[in-house]
Design an enzyme around this catalytic site. Structure first.
Site, mmCIF file in Angstrom:
data_model
loop_
_atom_site.group_PDB
_atom_site.id
_atom_site.type_symbol
_atom_site.label_atom_id
_atom_site.label_comp_id
_atom_site.label_asym_id
_atom_site.label_seq_id
_atom_site.Cartn_x
_atom_site.Cartn_y
_atom_site.Cartn_z
ATOM 1 N N ILE A 236 4.559 19.311 36.589
ATOM 2 C CA ILE A 236 4.184 20.450 35.715
ATOM 3 C C ILE A 236 3.686 19.876 34.558
ATOM 4 C CG2 ILE A 236 5.141 22.811 35.144
ATOM 5 C CD1 ILE A 236 6.746 22.916 37.361
ATOM 6 N N HIS A 237 2.579 19.302 34.468
ATOM 7 C CA HIS A 237 2.442 18.688 33.398
ATOM 8 C C HIS A 237 2.564 19.114 31.882
ATOM 9 C CE1 HIS A 237 -0.289 16.508 36.211
ATOM 10 N NE2 HIS A 237 -0.676 17.443 36.580
#
Ligand code: BDR
Ligand code: CA
Length: 308
Positions: A236-237
């Site tokens: 979930i950059h």
């Protein structure tokens, strides 16, 4: 309390980033800017409004920014985020509307009056670059810029380039040359904090006003990540960048020289990170080296749990 501007292109991970920020008592959100990236500007702006409405935060405004990169063509990511940019769940049509003020004017207005502002930028970095070109004097009021983008070990849109860097390398070059306190949260570390389906199910079980939609969004994101990258989990950059902005230290970084390839050749958008200082060039970016995976995951769960 940290005064932040979020500049994003929602996007599943941008949406989670927004939800965490809206739940975090240490965040004073000054506004949310949008940019074209994962999808067109029209869609990323609509998505930002949908996420704000899901969180019930009608006090937060959305300021649309750049519809295309400074040069070159925009490449969107429907294979990862779907045609809407937030596929996998159905949102109610938002009643909120985007501001008539554009992102550049909004940031300029804020930075004329407020000091120590942190900018978290998690899409192509076009808006910030244009702001710096138009109003370089605002730099003194920017405390830190944390950008999700770039990489030093692999690309995800070409073999060499990360998506946000690839979409606007000219903008990134402007920011790298700006002498701002600039942190790059790169793919190399965001790929260490992978969310499995067990993690995603944990969110479903929270049974609160965002949990079902976050579950559906992350299930879709998990699936497209598996189809495209087979990592055994989904990064979930953009939420990693947000976590670092509000809780510095979650990401371990090193001050290094970074250049970006602005050629039109096969390495366009590659970030060239001088890890061993072999060039001796001026160090211009704090580059992520590691992430406190457990700390980050707990932060994400804790923030989502705060929604009743
Ligand atoms: C980045 O690209 C986008 O698809 C994500 O939202 C993230 O900002 C990862 O390369
Ligand atoms: Ca993004």
């Amino acid at each position: 309390m940290t005064k932040i501007i979020i500049d994003c292109d929602p996007g599943h991970d941008d949406a989670i980033e927004m939800l965490l920020a809206m739940a975090d008592e240490y965040a004073e959100i000054l506004g949310i800017c949008t940019v074209a990236g994962n999808q067109s500007l029209e869609k990323t702006t609509l998505n930002a409004l949908k996420v704000i409405e899901l969180a019930g935060r009608k006090d937060i405004n959305v300021y649309p920014g750049s519809a295309k990169p400074i040069m070159g063509n925009l490449i969107t990511a429907p294979n990862i985020h779907g045609n809407t940019g937030l596929d996998g769940t159905l949102f109610r049509e938002p009643t909120l509307r985007a501001s008539k003020t554009n992102a550049i004017d909004f940031m300029h207005n804020v930075l004329r009056e407020q000091k120590n502002v942190v900018i978290v930028t998690t899409g192509p970095i076009t808006n910030l670059a244009i702001l710096l070109l138009a109003y370089p004097e605002v730099k003194k009021n920017i405390d830190r810029v944390i950008w999700m983008g770039g990489s030093y070990s692999m690309g995800n849109i070409t073999p060499d380039a990360e998506f946000n860097a690839y979409n606007d390398p000219e903008a990134l070059k402007i920011v790298l040359n700006s002498k701002l306190n600039f942190t790059m949260v790169t793919l190399d570390v965001t790929h260490r904090a992978l969310f499995t389906m067990d993690d995603i199910n944990r969110i479903k079980n929270m049974n609160n006003k965002v949990s079902e939609q976050v579950y559906e969004l992350l299930t879709f994101f998990y699936k497209t990540y598996e189809e495209n990258f087979s990592l055994g989990g989904v990064p979930i950059h953009d939420a990693c960048a947000l976590a670092e902005a509000l809780h510095p230290g979650i990401i371990k970084s090193k001050l290094l020289n970074v250049e970006v390839n602005t050629s039109t050749g096969p390495s366009r958008g590659r970030t060239i990170v001088d890890i061993y200082n072999v060039t001796g060039r001026e160090k211009n970016a704090l580059v992520s080296m590691d992430i406190n995976v457990e700390g980050f995951k707990n932060y994400l769960f804790n923030m989502l749990e705060k929604y009743k």
